[in-house]
Design a protein around this motif. Structure first.
Motif, PDB file in Angstrom:
ATOM      1  N   LYS A 251       0.854  -1.185   0.000  1.00 46.22           N
ATOM      2  CA  LYS A 251       0.000   0.000   0.000  1.00 46.22           C
ATOM      3  C   LYS A 251       0.893   1.239   0.000  1.00 46.22           C
ATOM      4  O   LYS A 251       2.056   1.175   0.404  1.00 46.22           O
ATOM      5  N   ASN A 252       0.329   2.362  -0.384  1.00 43.57           N
ATOM      6  CA  ASN A 252       1.092   3.613  -0.292  1.00 43.57           C
ATOM      7  C   ASN A 252       1.047   4.142   1.148  1.00 43.57           C
ATOM      8  O   ASN A 252       0.476   3.502   2.033  1.00 43.57           O
ATOM      9  N   LYS A 253       1.614   5.337   1.339  1.00 46.73           N
ATOM     10  CA  LYS A 253       1.739   5.826   2.718  1.00 46.73           C
ATOM     11  C   LYS A 253       0.397   6.222   3.319  1.00 46.73           C
ATOM     12  O   LYS A 253       0.290   6.444   4.521  1.00 46.73           O
ATOM     13  N   SER A 254      -0.650   6.314   2.478  1.00 42.45           N
ATOM     14  CA  SER A 254      -1.975   6.583   3.033  1.00 42.45           C
ATOM     15  C   SER A 254      -2.813   5.309   3.052  1.00 42.45           C
ATOM     16  O   SER A 254      -4.045   5.376   3.020  1.00 42.45           O
ATOM     17  N   ALA A 255      -2.159   4.166   3.065  1.00 43.18           N
ATOM     18  CA  ALA A 255      -2.839   2.866   3.170  1.00 43.18           C
ATOM     19  C   ALA A 255      -3.763   2.586   1.990  1.00 43.18           C
ATOM     20  O   ALA A 255      -4.746   1.859   2.119  1.00 43.18           O
ATOM     21  N   GLN A 256      -3.455   3.176   0.841  1.00 38.85           N
ATOM     22  CA  GLN A 256      -4.261   2.882  -0.351  1.00 38.85           C
ATOM     23  C   GLN A 256      -3.462   2.023  -1.310  1.00 38.85           C
ATOM     24  O   GLN A 256      -2.238   2.053  -1.299  1.00 38.85           O
ATOM     25  N   SER A 257      -4.194   1.339  -2.166  1.00 41.95           N
ATOM     26  CA  SER A 257      -3.534   0.593  -3.229  1.00 41.95           C
ATOM     27  C   SER A 257      -3.867   1.256  -4.567  1.00 41.95           C
ATOM     28  O   SER A 257      -4.973   1.082  -5.075  1.00 41.95           O
ATOM     29  N   PRO A 258      -2.925   1.998  -5.147  1.00 44.19           N
ATOM     30  CA  PRO A 258      -3.201   2.641  -6.434  1.00 44.19           C
ATOM     31  C   PRO A 258      -3.441   1.618  -7.544  1.00 44.19           C
ATOM     32  O   PRO A 258      -4.026   1.944  -8.560  1.00 44.19           O
TER      33      PRO A 258
END
Ligand code: ASP
Length: 560
Positions: free
Chosen positions: A534-541
């Motif tokens: 995940k990215n640093k905001s806990a999202q998966s682009p």
């Protein structure tokens, strides 16, 4: 059959063979009538020459090539297949690739969106290595008589210090499962069941505000053993790591050093010491307590570090701002010249005190001493951070070295200022040391646990403890950390009850697999060894999660 060999397989002994390869176009270049193609797959790269190429063949397209293996006039030492090349007779395009959306300027969002391209071109080897580590460990645990058992992903919330991810139940509207922060409770119950030695490569999910080195989900080598002491668990882990490093890296690890938490804080200013270098902290509180220099004499603790270097004013200012980001009020320094203190705070330190400090620090040459005078906690931890920074800046860390250590006897509780409440330092299932069992409520700040960390090169690799297997003691601990009788029963009744039917003494650990693999490969960022982080905001682009769900789904789940 679509291929006779992989792109990393052909050698001199194959010269003369008719072969068929499939893979991606790594490089392509034409030279007169001849086209040179490097074809790649995860096994390697093979160089191909071919008379005719389709005009449209683009890099990263998938092709199939038939041809004859020829000895290369001059070996390409950079490739394992470098002794040969393939004289292609037939080229078929299986799938054409558009120009890749990634270049060196691509943002992290773009890179994660097209993660599969980075896997193909740079992350692959990390994943292959990770897979070897996992395979070795799984086999090792089997040899040592562990049982690999899967525990539920949908479970009751287990407070382990982080927020739970929750899953709404459709059949029981208004009720929720939690995703495991770790299989802690299940593995304890498996010990009551008599499993004796349990292991699982377990996904652990924690809804935390992400720091650079965290992921909402990580993998733990999670294990538990019955009828063991702390020493037994640690001996097993040490043996495991030694065999792993020998087998996969041909490295002989030294015996793991052992520190108590107190000693680690005192010498290194941290509970995860990097012991690949010296620069240890020295406590000089006693030597300066009567000085006419309030910054030192009024402080709860004064620690210092000696470095055999002269630093510029600019460096020192930078280090001062650095310790301030770690809550210190400031950074004092003196320069050491011919066994005397110069500049900085030298004027506040009489020669005889300077002499005693130099003696304690065993300073022979010239250099600089940095001091942090503050509360015990800040003095140690700010200087501990500075110690790591100095070692990096001075480039004195041997990055080929792997130094494990144990940090034992952690405090069992820490005080949560916000909640005004004692909380478990790790989790509430860890045994207090025997001498505190009867009295821990009275002096919680003194209480040490049968609770330890495994540390590698300054990183916490995992925590473990001997667990509480007496339900009455467990209930007392729960009450003490803020669960009244009712709440404890509601949340953990099943665990407490299990121990009424024969609970063995047991203990275990959770060791971070991502971190272990990353450190072995020399990465500080665990995303390098995770296929889809995940990215640093806990999202998966990549798949755009998390994303809203539709009204129909919400209705079914009873959510508004
Ligand atoms: N469950 C613990 C953790 O996730 C590890 C352990 O105590 O075994 O940190």
């Amino acid at each position: 059959m679509m291929r006779t060999h992989t792109c990393g397989e052909l050698r001199k002994s194959d010269v003369g063979k008719e072969v068929m390869l499939c893979g991606w176009v790594h490089k392509i270049r034409t030279h007169g009538a001849l086209t040179f193609i490097d074809i790649k797959d995860r096994y390697g790269i093979t160089q191909v020459t071919i008379q005719e190429t389709p005009k449209t063949l683009s890099k990263e397209s998938v092709i199939q090539i038939t041809g004859t293996v020829k000895e290369k006039p001059e070996e390409n030492k950079a490739l394992e297949t470098g002794a040969i090349e393939l004289e292609g007779t037939n080229l078929k395009i299986i799938s054409e690739a558009k120009p890749l959306p990634l270049d060196e300027n691509a943002t992290e969002e773009t890179r994660l969106k097209y993660r599969y391209l980075d896997i193909r071109n740079s992350i692959m080897n990390n994943l292959l290595f990770r897979s070897k580590v996992t395979a070795f460990l799984k086999q090792h645990f089997m040899k040592e008589d562990f049982v690999d058992i899967e525990t539920p992903l949908l479970m009751k919330s287990t407070p382990e210090g982080a927020r739970d991810y929750v899953v709404p139940s459709r059949l029981h509207k208004g009720s929720f499962y939690a995703l495991p922060q770790s299989p802690q409770l299940y593995k304890q119950i498996l010990m009551v069941a008599g499993v004796d030695k349990y292991v699982q490569f377990a996904k652990c999910l924690r809804d935390e505000d992400l720091r650079a080195d965290r992921q909402p989900e990580h993998t733990q080598i999670d294990f538990e053993m019955s009828f063991v002491t702390q020493k037994d668990v640690q001996t097993f882990v040490e043996r495991t790591m030694k065999q792993l490093f020998k087998e996969l890296l041909d490295k002989d690890l030294e015996d793991f050093e052992v520190f108590s938490y107190e000693e680690s804080m005192k010498r290194f200013g941290t509970d995860k010491p990097d012991i690949r270098f010296g620069l240890e902290l020295q406590d000089v509180t006693e030597l300066v307590k009567d000085l006419d220099f309030k910054v030192f004499s009024k402080a709860q603790m004064v620690n210092c570090i000696y470095v055999g270097e002269d630093f510029s004013r600019k460096n020192i200012d930078e280090y001062t701002s650095f310790v301030k980001t770690h809550h210190a009020k400031g950074l004092a320094f003196v320069k050491v010249e011919s066994q005397t203190f110069q500049s900085g705070v030298a004027k506040f330190i009489p020669q005889e005190t300077a002499k005693k400090i130099l003696e304690q620090l065993q300073v022979q040459g010239d250099g600089t001493i940095f001091f942090v005078a503050d509360t015990k906690k800040i003095s140690q931890s700010a200087l501990g951070h500075l110690r790591n920074k100095l070692a990096k800046d001075l480039d004195i860390i041997d990055t080929n070295e792997f130094k494990f250590c144990w940090v034992n006897d952690f405090p069992l509780f820490e005080y949560d200022e916000e909640l005004n409440q004692w909380k478990p330092e790790h989790h509430m299932f860890s045994m207090p040391k025997e001498e505190f069992v009867d009295t821990f409520e009275k002096e919680p700040q003194q209480v040490k646990g049968d609770l330890w960390d495994l540390v590698l090169n300054g990183w916490e690799m995992g925590s473990g403890s001997i667990r509480i297997s007496d339900p009455h003691l467990q209930e007392r601990i729960m009450n003490f950390v803020g669960f009244d009788k009712e709440q404890a029963k509601e949340q953990f009744g099943f665990l407490l009850e299990a121990y009424n039917y024969g609970g063995p003494v047991h203990g275990g650990m959770g060791i971070g697999l991502d971190r272990l693999v990353a450190l072995i490969l020399g990465f500080e960022d665990i995303r390098q060894v995770i296929a889809f982080p995940k990215n640093k905001s806990a999202q998966s682009p990549l798949d755009n999660s998390p994303s809203p769900i539709n009204e129909e789904q919400k209705k079914e789940l009873g959510l508004r």
